[in-house]
Design an enzyme around this catalytic site. Structure first.
Site, mmCIF file in Angstrom:
data_model
loop_
_atom_site.group_PDB
_atom_site.id
_atom_site.type_symbol
_atom_site.label_atom_id
_atom_site.label_comp_id
_atom_site.label_asym_id
_atom_site.label_seq_id
_atom_site.Cartn_x
_atom_site.Cartn_y
_atom_site.Cartn_z
ATOM 1 N N TRP A 52 0.838 -1.198 0.000
ATOM 2 C CA TRP A 52 0.000 0.000 0.000
ATOM 3 C C TRP A 52 0.881 1.259 0.000
ATOM 4 C CZ3 TRP A 52 -1.556 -4.578 2.105
ATOM 5 C CH2 TRP A 52 -2.859 -4.998 1.833
ATOM 6 N N CYS B 134 -6.575 -5.060 -1.302
ATOM 7 C CA CYS B 134 -7.649 -5.953 -0.846
ATOM 8 C C CYS B 134 -8.464 -6.614 -1.948
ATOM 9 C CB CYS B 134 -8.556 -5.249 0.157
ATOM 10 S SG CYS B 134 -9.604 -3.968 -0.568
ATOM 11 N N HIS C 185 -13.586 -2.150 1.648
ATOM 12 C CA HIS C 185 -12.705 -3.289 1.884
ATOM 13 C C HIS C 185 -13.408 -4.498 1.285
ATOM 14 C CE1 HIS C 185 -9.796 -5.980 3.359
ATOM 15 N NE2 HIS C 185 -10.541 -6.494 4.319
ATOM 16 N N ASP D 52 -11.040 -13.747 4.887
ATOM 17 C CA ASP D 52 -10.361 -12.540 4.400
ATOM 18 C C ASP D 52 -8.873 -12.824 4.285
ATOM 19 O OD1 ASP D 52 -9.412 -10.003 3.875
ATOM 20 O OD2 ASP D 52 -10.533 -9.015 5.474
ATOM 21 N N TYR E 270 -7.725 4.694 -0.832
ATOM 22 C CA TYR E 270 -8.937 4.034 -0.340
ATOM 23 C C TYR E 270 -8.779 3.542 1.097
ATOM 24 C CZ TYR E 270 -7.567 -0.952 -0.568
ATOM 25 O OH TYR E 270 -7.001 -2.187 -0.345
#
Length: 705
Positions: free
Chosen positions: A231, A266, A325, A348, A535
């Site tokens: 990220w 994600c 997400h 996840d 984001y």
């Protein structure tokens, strides 16, 4: 050989096309037989002579290294004798030197790769391609992944394309994604992950254990898994997360190199995990939550810090609210839990925090999140907080050189909005928020919340930044249940909108509407700011602020414009590698009553479309041309454009370098397509440039005989 000679096998036919059609596995691009557990498949055996009553014939299935009967990794099956393992074979017919056997594996058999040998007397025959892939079976009532609805199975198991919903709650958009679970090497990559998971044979029977292991292996964090998360905004040593349009390239590359593929965020993790689960036979869907809370340390609160200009401060914020997400729901019965928690389970694979020492999350029953039963495994407190936290705004003011924190707003209904997935059998968004949460303010919601709060101890009402906690001793106040938005004496409300389309290269025309709704004269001090953010909630650039004092009387409203010139943001837009959102934050204070209210809205830029031109239908193995057309209707040149296209069963992922596209110019690229599979096939295209990180589109073509 003489009739009285030993019985020997001369060949085995796995009747692939017949079996795979019955088992819904005819899509897999692999030479071996792929079947689902708990359902019969046929094997034809050729012998050197006719089979007699006294002959001994058995099929031996083995799995893993060093198979042994005692471990259950070697099964020796004789016709008409049900085995204690729940497998059975029967003789369907025999004639001449051939016999047809039907094999039914146990509906709770371990999933994986089996070797088949045929034993006659003391002879063992090893067929070529004698490797059989055994998968979970949503069509079998006795399998824990059984799904009754046919349309749902088509979507959640067999559909190899779909959408992942991204953007912001204010402007949701669909990103087409190719799951490609049937493509070459994808099933092998999934089997490699199963091996790598070191799950015991008995754990491989259970989709809850398998899905948990896969959520760990899709990220590279502690096991050299599939994807490395990044990220940072710098992706030069790999592929930018924005540049993927599906899972196939990622899984193929991983299987070839056995090294983590760079880079994921994600939606990429969720896209790949969806492919892996569908490939293994577990029904699965991608789930996007807008305004999702992260790192709340299970205290159900996210603290947002603003400076006196109303700008969000990165430096103080430990926890964050992501604009969206994406995770996955996998479908199964939970034999390890009390009744009532079967069905969708959240998993996840985005590495956020460790669970039992590894970056893995789930399976957590969606029903447990809805009911507030957050003590149930796995990770239900974490998932509950992602969709139910409160957002508290703190204004940081300098008073005598020290930071002072003033609470300027609490939002209790803001987190976990518009929970979305692709609708079954349709190209549209389905809102599944109700599966995760009871309606706001309902009696059920209140009961669920009280239940959850009895297992999670919420923090006191103190800000939780590193600086703040040293500056004030926290008193152990437990936050009361705030079920409704606090109603202010002036009936103050804020609304943030855009008054013109948000096209890169144009001014951003934004507006903050201030409303009051109770009798009286109100003086409202309004502070507004506009920023660019990732984001994940990290601010990238401050674009501009306003401060106004407005007078309102009784029930009235006023709209205050906030305009940002292109020069203020275009440089940032061209220099970041991620898609950024426009964040507008407004703080209003009513002088007469000291009421304070904070509101924020994130918006995405709007882009001109890509159009796809091709015939509506085409014939198998007959070439056709597909054209991609893009007109740059923006006022800025799009630099270093790349067009990425992929059509499963039509052509492999292809990249066209397009150079710079000036305003008003039209780009056209063509590709020759050769369809290799029947049915509806989709072509996905995405355009990336320095200024714009993802205009995507898709179009379907029907392939006939």
């Amino acid at each position: 050989a003489f009739p009285e000679g030993q019985l020997k096998v001369t060949g085995v036919d796995f009747l692939k096309s017949q079996n795979t059609q019955q088992h819904h596995t005819d899509g897999y691009n692999i030479k071996n037989l792929v079947v689902r557990r708990g359902q019969p498949f046929l094997v034809q055996i050729s012998l050197n002579r006719e089979l007699r009553a006294a002959d001994k014939l058995s099929l031996r299935f083995s799995i893993g290294e060093n198979p042994m009967k005692i471990r259950g990794s070697l099964l020796s099956l004789k016709p008409e004798r049900e085995d204690f393992t729940g497998w059975k074979i029967s003789l369907v017919k025999k004639g001449g030197k051939e016999c047809l056997l039907s094999v039914t594996s146990s509906p709770s058999a371990a999933v994986g790769i089996y070797n088949l040998h045929v034993k006659t007397g003391s002879n063992i025959y090893k067929p070529e391609n004698g490797v059989i892939y055994l998968l979970f079976n949503p069509w079998c009532e006795d399998d824990v992944v059984y799904m009754a609805n046919e349309e749902q199975k088509k979507e959640y198991v067999l559909n190899d394309t779909g959408y992942i919903y991204v953007g912001s709650a204010y402007s949701i958009y669909d990103r087409p994604w190719n799951f490609g679970q049937f493509e070459e090497f994808v099933l092998d990559a999934c089997m490699y992950l199963l091996e790598k998971s070191k799950l015991s044979l008995s754990d491989r029977r259970d989709p809850a254990k398998v899905s948990r292991a896969m959520s760990a292996l899709v990220n590279a964090n502690d096991d050299n898994g599939v994807l490395l998360g990044n990220w940072s905004g710098n992706y030069t040593s790999g592929t930018s997360p924005m540049d993927w349009i599906g899972s196939v390239t990622i899984l193929q590359k991983y299987y070839k190199t056995k090294k983590p593929v760079r880079y994921g965020q994600c939606w990429v993790f969720a896209g790949v995990l969806n492919t892996v689960m569908r490939c293994l036979g577990v029904p699965c869907r991608c789930v996007s939550t807008f305004d999702s809370a992260h790192d709340t340390e299970e205290n159900l609160r996210v603290d947002i810090y603003l400076n006196e200009k109303g700008e969000k401060l990165n430096s103080l914020t430990f926890d964050s609210v992501w604009n969206f997400h994406v995770w996955n729901d996998a479908w199964m019965k939970r034999k390890d839990l009390p009744d009532g928690f079967d069905g969708w389970q959240a998993i996840d694979s985005t590495p956020q925090e460790q669970s039992q020492g590894r970056f893995q999350c789930g399976p957590c029953p969606v029903k447990a999140v809805q009911e507030g039963d957050v003590y149930l495994p796995f990770d239900s407190k974490f998932v509950y907080a992602e969709v139910n936290a409160d957002r508290v705004y703190w204004l940081v003011k300098k008073v005598n050189g020290k930071d002072k924190y003033i609470k300027v707003g609490t939002e209790t209904q803001d987190i976990g909005k518009n929970i979305s997935t692709k609708a079954v059998g349709q190209n549209r968004r389905e809102d599944i928020t109700r599966e995760y949460k009871y309606p706001e303010g309902s009696r059920e919601e209140r009961m669920s919340m009280e239940r959850a709060y009895s297992f999670i101890r919420p923090a006191g009402l103190m800000p939780r930044s590193g600086y703040a906690s040293t500056a004030m001793a926290t008193s152990g106040i437990v936050q009361p249940l705030i079920l409704k938005e606090p109603v202010t004496k002036s009936g103050l409300q804020l609304e943030i909108t855009n008054t013109e389309a948000l096209h890169p290269g144009n001014p951003l025309e934004l507006a903050i509407r201030v409303k009051t709704s109770t009798p009286g004269n109100w003086t409202v001090e309004l502070t507004g700011s506009c920023q660019l953010q990732y984001y994940t909630g990290t601010v990238k650039a401050n674009l501009g602020t306003i401060k106004e004092i407005i007078s309102l009387e009784g029930t009235s409203e006023m709209q205050i414009p906030l305009k940002i010139a292109p020069d203020a943001y275009m440089k940032t837009l061209s220099s970041v590698e991620d898609e950024v959102l426009i964040l507008v934050t407004a703080i209003a204070e009513v002088k007469e009553t000291n009421d304070k209210l904070t509101k924020e809205t994130s918006m995405r830029f709007e882009y001109p479309p890509i159009t796809v031109q091709m015939p509506e239908t085409a014939q198998l193995y007959q070439d056709f041309t597909c054209a991609f057309i893009f007109k740059n209707k923006l006022n800025v040149t799009l630099e270093n454009c790349k067009l990425l296209v992929e059509g499963l069963g039509i052509f492999k992922m292809t990249t066209f370098e397009q150079g710079d596209i000036m305003p008003g110019r039209i780009m056209k690229s063509e590709i020759i397509c050769t369809p290799t599979r029947l049915g509806e096939k989709k072509i996905v295209a995405k355009l990336i440039s320095d200024q714009i990180k993802g205009i995507s589109t898709e179009k379907a073509v029907i392939i006939t005989e």
